[in-house]
Write an enzyme that holds these catalytic residues in place. Sequence first.
Site, PDB file in Angstrom:
ATOM      1  CD  GLU A  46      -2.827  -1.061   2.471  1.00  0.00           C
ATOM      2  OE1 GLU A  46      -2.937  -0.205   3.004  1.00  0.00           O
ATOM      3  OE2 GLU A  46      -3.776  -2.183   2.669  1.00  0.00           O
ATOM      4  CG  ASP A  57      -3.558   7.311   8.760  1.00  0.00           C
ATOM      5  OD1 ASP A  57      -3.531   6.040   8.819  1.00  0.00           O
ATOM      6  OD2 ASP A  57      -3.409   7.992   7.942  1.00  0.00           O
TER       7      ASP A  57
END
Length: 258
Positions: A46, A57
């Site tokens: 990724e 995140d």
Amino acid sequence: MNKIQQLFERKPSEILSIYFTCGYPHLDSTGDVVRALAAGGIDMIEVGVPFSDPMADGPVIQESSTIALRNGMTLELLLNQIEEVRAEVTDVPLVLMGYLNPMMQYGIERLFVRCKEVGIDALIIPDLPFHEYMRDFKELCRKYDLPMIMLITPETSEERIHLIDKNCDGFIYMVSAASTTGTKDKFGEQQLDYFRKVDSLGLEHKRLIGFGISNPTTLREAWTYSSGAIIGSLFIKCLAKTSTPTEAVTSLRETIGL
């Protein structure tokens, strides 16, 4: 056939996908990281687009985004770097992961065209609502054979999960908990119940579990209830504490018991 489909046919279980932030730790380290991951036997990579407000995140990936942006990373430069390394790393699926704002600034169809040119195999946009995918992205995904990987969480209804399974290609990204990214020692019983529930739905597409995988226990649990695991924060930590991407991949594999 899309490289992700090829991967699932070749290896239907125990897949390991690794996320990293392009431009971290150095502006020109993207190619070295991709090469090291591929050489280290990682099944899928990724490719993270740094963003100033990465709301899904945790602090580790947030900091890596801040450093990457400070280093000068842009979406255009990222795609150019991927194009260069793709000539060497030809078989490993590359998934572009980033937030919607930089992609809209770049131009959505322009992005699809460029992703196809450089060898990106799918997209993950965590803040893309499903109805906007259906309205604005689904046809582009089919036109360019670039699946949009949608995320589900413990709060996602069965109805929505089935809609995603029916309307999206690639795989389904199972977020292990309704929280930000980060490492965890083990999954709780509530999370395992969620994994079992989704596993029982008879979905058409493969599922990979991400968020919180950081040791042999969490890796094996993810592999038990899905086709694979996605690791991000742990690998970013490995990059931070080692001198080269190759050493970081070795450290990662040792930490998760591979």
